[in-house]
Design an enzyme around this catalytic site. Structure first.
Site, PDB file in Angstrom:
ATOM      1  CG  ASP A 117      -2.058   0.885   1.125  1.00 46.50           C
ATOM      2  OD1 ASP A 117      -2.733   1.117   2.136  1.00 46.50           O
ATOM      3  OD2 ASP A 117      -2.306   1.392   0.013  1.00 46.50           O
ATOM      4  CE  LYS A 312      -8.484  -2.482  -2.306  1.00 46.89           C
ATOM      5  NZ  LYS A 312      -8.167  -1.303  -2.906  1.00 46.89           N
TER       6      LYS A 312
END
Ligand code: IVH
Length: 667
Positions: A117, A312
């Site tokens: 991320d 996710k």
């Protein structure tokens, strides 16, 4: 929904998503959680599928978004920089699997990787030299941030060996590890500068900073996960990445081959939990078909390849309304402001309250009641507020007036110099402090007296005890007068109190609850000064001379013994027979077996719990720390130890020992 309504909704969603894209890619602001964003995108895609006549090539469902910044030179990517399909549901992974099975009659293999991320980057190498670094931009053109990227130590400017393709692009994620991020924020806090909200936004913001020396001062790192060239050495993505590591790239070692989607799901489930122990943020798992020929066969849509997808993890950040603020009084009298929130779903649980830390934090973010705030769930149990959406501020927002007196006992609060928190100084009269101290005193790591929180509460409320000293004067009759106490439970508690008189001195010292005197400090002081009398009579200078005792701890000890009330409590405990000096026979020989060496514990163990192992380390003169660093002497490793920890100890050449080996050391 009528066709007209559907089209109006499509327009609305396109506008909204375009706005979020602009905020995210150009301004590094996440106004909505990834989860919310992805839901809106899904809704748009579904509606567009139902209305093919209403397609638009600039819709957020087709274009990747944009991170372009006016000040940087824009350049075209040699190969478009696509994004990945993503899902939050395991069912959809089975759909991915069926599609692959249909299109690939032959055997195939998946490669699972972590989804880092940060900010994506594309690096171009010619004859082994880094010649260009582009941000993703809109997927076709990106910003040339080569000068900034060259300051990142883990990105090689020149490759090792000779067997790399003459021409290739390698893509990856620029990110900031937690340790660097926290340290950076600590320094910013010290300098009175505003702290950064989260590592991802800081990484992408840093990359687009015009002053290269500022970029160089940021603890940026980069993982590479995708290589593209017309002449790659292998037909396997996995093999190519392993080779790229040999050329000098920081290719993550957490990468796994899986033969089917069930194995993929196991990998996902493992990392959904283990990710909290990683030293950097990930937001999901990326699943790729390994064979490049098969990748080609599967091809791509306008937006993303069909040969890869991502799973996710549930959103980590959401936005919600701050309704009011409560103030909690802790065991030591520290005040913690806690926000009451409009309930919101975050990482699978409903969040109604979040920590606001202290008054500085409230001022820093300029948080007002009725504001919309960003709530994040980090490693901690209580979620925290990490920012405010000032655009949504309305006239009914109210500035926070931090309390001046204790909400429990009304005493005026104090705030020591250099301390972030306010304190209620009424430590012997403030009910939560009294109860908290007693709970701490009886806890397993301290006197190990078996009484429940509710029992302590009842004993204090009934006026049967006022401080820890009173515990030793309780009678069976006292206990029987409490609700739910029977003969057996009463004698058990009396017995347990009796037994605590054998608890060694260093634990008693810890049990007293002197501010800043934790388990390790108590152990050090006890073995150095031997008796409570010596500690009481020690001067500030004498205390500071003890290894690892700083001024803050020393001052707190001096303060503690200044109080008549504390001295009376110690007298009561002494009369009762609690240990107030070290037992030389038992303690000295075992004391220094571990010789001050530092241990990190990881995994699950057969013979002892992790807490027990920690106790043993301290008992035998070692130190226990939570994270691995160059100062770590041993990793005490059990089952299921996280690969990231293993990777780190291997890098630092730290010996790994088993539970049995450790027990031998203290035998
Ligand atoms: S592969 C064509 N692997 O996720 C696919 N991407 O939404 C090429 N990301 O833009 C990307 N970790 O910024 C790939 N292990 C990983 C990744 C990864 C993070 C990011 C990347 C990409 C986005 C996709």
């Amino acid at each position: 929904m009528s066709k007209d309504k559907e089209k109006r909704r499509i327009d609305q969603l396109r506008k909204l998503l375009q706005h979020y894209n602009h905020q995210y890619y150009n301004l590094s602001i996440s106004e909505v959680s990834d989860f919310e964003y992805d839901n809106l995108l899904k809704e748009l895609i579904d509606l567009e599928l139902k209305n093919p006549d209403y397609s638009d090539s600039s819709s957020a469902s087709v274009s990747v978004g944009g991170d372009s910044n006016v000040e940087f030179e824009k350049e075209a990517h040699s190969f478009p920089m696509l994004s990945l399909d993503n899902t939050y549901s395991k069912e959809e992974l089975f759909d991915f699997e069926s599609r692959n099975k249909k299109l690939l009659p032959e055997d195939y293999q998946y490669i699972c990787e972590l989804k880092y991320d940060g900010a994506s980057i594309s690096l171009k190498y010619e004859n082994g030299i880094l010649i260009r670094a582009l941000t993703r931009g809109d997927g076709t053109t990106g910003d040339n941030v080569t000068a900034n990227v060259k300051t990142i130590k883990s990105i090689p400017l020149k490759l090792k060996g000779t067997d790399y393709p003459d021409n290739f692009e390698i893509r990856g994620e620029i990110f900031i590890p937690h340790e660097g991020f926290n340290e950076m924020n600590r320094i910013r806090e010290e300098n009175g500068e505003p702290e950064f909200a989260n590592p991802r936004n800081t990484a992408s913001g840093s990359l687009k900073t015009l002053n290269t020396s500022i970029v160089a001062s940021r603890p940026l790192d980069c993982f590479l996960y995708y290589i593209i060239s017309k002449n790659l050495p292998s037909n396997s993505h996995y093999e190519n990445m392993q080779l790229a590591r040999e050329w000098g790239f920081n290719v993550p070692s957490i990468i796994q081959k899986c033969k089917d989607i069930n194995e993929v799901i196991k990998f996902i489930e493992y990392w959904d939990i283990e990710r909290l122990n990683l030293p950097y943020d990930i937001d999901g798992i990326v699943i790729k078909i390994d064979n490049l020929k098969q990748q080609q066969k599967l091809g791509m849509t306008a937006k993303s390849p069909r040969w890869a997808t991502s799973f996710k993890f549930k959103a980590d950040q959401v936005k919600t309304k701050l309704l009011s603020i409560d103030y909690q009084v802790g065991r030591t009298g520290a005040i913690t402001p806690v926000a009451n929130l409009e309930p919101v779903l975050l990482a699978g649980t409903t969040v109604k309250r979040a920590s606001l830390h202290n008054s500085d934090q409230i001022n820093l973010f300029d948080i007002r009641v009725n504001d919309f705030v960003y709530v994040e769930k980090g490693g901690e149990i209580i979620p925290k507020i990490v920012g405010v959406d000032k655009d949504l501020r309305t006239e009914d927002s109210k500035a926070v007036e931090y309390i001046k007196s204790c909400p429990e006992c009304g005493t005026e609060l104090v705030r020591d110099e250099g301390e972030a928190k306010h304190y209620c100084p009424n430590d012997t009269g403030c009910p939560p402090q009294i109860k908290g101290r007693i709970e701490h005193f009886i806890s397993r790591k301290a006197m190990n007296i078996g009484a429940a929180e509710a029992t302590v509460e009842a004993l204090v409320d009934k006026g049967l005890i006022h401080d820890i000293g009173d515990l030793y004067f309780l009678t069976k009759e006292d206990l029987l007068s409490l609700e739910r106490f029977a003969e057996k439970s009463a004698s058990n508690l009396i017995e347990s109190i009796e037994k605590s008189k054998e608890v060694p001195f260093h634990k008693v010292l810890f049990a007293l609850g002197i501010r800043y005197v934790g388990e390790t400090v108590a152990k050090t002081i006890a073995s150095e000064l031997k008796t409570i009398e010596n500690i009481k009579n020690a001067s500030l200078e004498e205390l500071i001379e003890i290894n690892e005792i700083g001024e803050r701890i020393a001052a707190s000890i001096i303060d503690y013994f200044k109080s008549e009330i504390h001295l009376k409590i110690i007298d009561k405990l002494k009369i009762s027979g609690v240990q107030f000096e070290i037992n030389v026979d038992n303690e000295q020989e075992s004391e220094n077996k571990l010789n001050n060496q530092t241990f990190v514990i990881s995994g699950t163990f057969e013979k002892h719990s992790r807490d027990e192992l920690k106790e043993l380390i301290v008992k035998y003169g070692g130190k226990n720390t939570g994270s691995i660093s160059a100062k770590t002497n041993y990793l005490l490793a059990g089952e299921n130890i996280g690969p990231s920890k293993l990777e780190k100890v291997r890098k630092l050449n730290i010996p790994i020992i088993s539970e049995d080996e450790f027990l031998k050391m203290i035998e």
